[in-house]
Every structure is written in C-alpha cells, then in structure tokens.
Design a protein around this motif. Structure first.
Motif, PDB file in Angstrom:
ATOM      1  N   LYS A 174     -49.769   1.016  34.903  1.00  0.00           N
ATOM      2  CA  LYS A 174     -49.006   1.558  33.746  1.00  0.00           C
ATOM      3  C   LYS A 174     -48.154   2.703  34.108  1.00  0.00           C
ATOM      4  CE  LYS A 174     -49.051   2.983  29.131  1.00  0.00           C
ATOM      5  NZ  LYS A 174     -49.964   3.249  27.865  1.00  0.00           N
ATOM      6  N   SER A 175     -48.854   3.521  34.809  1.00  0.00           N
ATOM      7  CA  SER A 175     -47.999   4.731  35.328  1.00  0.00           C
ATOM      8  C   SER A 175     -47.097   4.514  36.164  1.00  0.00           C
ATOM      9  CB  SER A 175     -49.140   5.968  35.759  1.00  0.00           C
ATOM     10  OG  SER A 175     -50.212   6.258  34.711  1.00  0.00           O
ATOM     11  N   SER A 176     -47.568   3.494  37.114  1.00  0.00           N
ATOM     12  CA  SER A 176     -46.475   3.284  38.074  1.00  0.00           C
ATOM     13  C   SER A 176     -45.410   2.528  37.649  1.00  0.00           C
ATOM     14  CB  SER A 176     -47.408   2.491  39.290  1.00  0.00           C
ATOM     15  OG  SER A 176     -48.265   3.260  39.852  1.00  0.00           O
ATOM     16  N   ASP A 178     -43.845   2.745  34.886  1.00  0.00           N
ATOM     17  CA  ASP A 178     -42.894   3.965  34.571  1.00  0.00           C
ATOM     18  C   ASP A 178     -41.929   4.427  35.654  1.00  0.00           C
ATOM     19  OD1 ASP A 178     -43.349   4.416  31.864  1.00  0.00           O
ATOM     20  OD2 ASP A 178     -45.134   5.685  32.161  1.00  0.00           O
TER      21      ASP A 178
END
Length: 223
Positions: A174-176, A178
């Motif tokens: 999920k963070s990646s 972004d």
C-alpha cells in the motif's frame, strides 16, 4: 416490409436505454478524472458535469448527488479488483519460486491500480460508507489470500506470526503504491523494482527456513 407498430415501440425503449447507458458511462469516466485530480472531498457534481461536457441538470437525471456517483463507480472498480485478484492468485503461482511468485501476484495488482487511479482515490480517500465497507471486505479477502500463500511456504509457522507478516506485506504494498502511482515511466518502473526487492528480502527468511520450498531447498544445498 414496413416496421410494425409493436416493433417500433420495442426498438425505441432499447435505443433510449442504450443512450442512457452511454451517458452513465460518460459521467462515471468524468467522475473518475475529477476524483483523481481533486480528491473525492473537493470534487463537485458541477465539476463532474463540466468534465463530461453536459449540464448539471443532465447529470441529475442519472445521479442524485456526488455520493451516488462514487458508489456506482466504486462498485464497478471493486468488481474489477476482485476479478484481478482472481487472476493474480492463481493456484499454479504457488509452485513458483518466490521471485517469480512476487512477479505473478504484484504485476496484475500494480497494473490494475495504474490503469484505474480512481480506485485508489475512492478506496483510500472518499469515506463513503458503502465503498468503505466493500473495500474492507476486499482487504479481508486479500489478507486471507496472502496468509494462505505464506502458510503454503511455511506450514509450521505460528498463525499469529503469519497474520502479522501478511498485514505487514500488505502495508508495504500500500505504501509503495503511493509512490508508484505518483510517478511514470522509468521512475515508476524503478519503484516497482524496489517494492519487489523489499518484499523478497522481507519474506525470503521465512520461505528459506522451510524445507521443501524452492528457497528452502537452495539453502539446504548450500555448503
């Protein structure tokens, strides 16, 4: 032969229905663009109508408000996401070594999000109740799939550890995403490669510690 009266009556509603479906698709495509550029909260029905090239009155013939548009668009995107997950988590992928498994699972997920940026904008920024609930169900199903894969690689691992690792894996993805969605071209490709490297290094110790897996057998064969 001239068209009968009943045939004309049947054809007219069908044409109206087809026109209505095209208009709805046009409005949803416009909404996707507006949601991506401004975010859901800042978007307005006037902006969506303007993007679609229609009057606000025309928009209100099909949708009573912005939330109704978001629910319809979000529902379509969620159905596509479920289909994509089915393609990504094919049973035969479990027979692949970890690097190839990551490719097989991540490539469809990343491609879907890049091709449907409105999905990210709606799922993580709208707060619309219907969408939030369906997205939570999608996340729960995805978490179960990841746990299932890890259990296949590490059947003796503690269930709590598997859950923690699965949640962390999804958090990393999920963070990646972004970063991936905010870039294009070579820079996007570089972030995709970095994501796969991070997950490989994070998951490999668990996989490598398990005899019978490709990574585990490689470790056992190392002098």
């Amino acid at each position: 032969m001239p068209e009968s009266g009943s045939a004309k009556k049947t054809a007219a509603p069908r044409r109206r229905q087809a026109r209505g479906e095209r208009r709805i698709a046009q409005l949803l495509a416009a909404a996707a663009g507006v949601f991506c550029r401004t975010g859901y909260a800042a978007a307005s029905t006037n902006a969506i109508a303007r993007e679609a090239g229609v009057s606000p009155g025309t928009l209100y013939q099909f949708f009573p408000n912005k939330e109704a548009i978001a629910v319809e668009l979000g529902g379509q995107l969620l159905r596509r996401a479920h289909e994509m997950h089915g393609q990504a988590f094919l049973p035969e992928n479990l027979d692949k070594p970890l690097p190839q498994l990551l490719d097989a699972v991540l490539d469809p997920v990343i491609a879907f999000n890049c091709e449907n940026p409105a999905f990210w904008a709606l799922m993580h920024g709208s707060g619309v109740p219907g969408i939030a609930q369906e997205h939570e169900e999608l996340h729960t199903g995805l978490l179960a799939r990841v746990e299932g894969i890890l259990h296949t690689f590490a059947p003796d691992a503690d269930p709590t550890v598997l859950r923690h690792v699965s949640n962390m894996t999804l958090g990393i993805i999920k963070s990646s995403l972004d970063l991936i969605l905010a870039t294009e071209g070579d820079e996007r490709a570089a972030y995709v490669a970095e994501l796969k490297t991070v997950l490989l290094r994070y998951l490999e110790p668990m996989v490598a510690a398990t005899p019978g897996t490709a990574a585990g057998d490689a470790r056992l064969d190392t002098p």
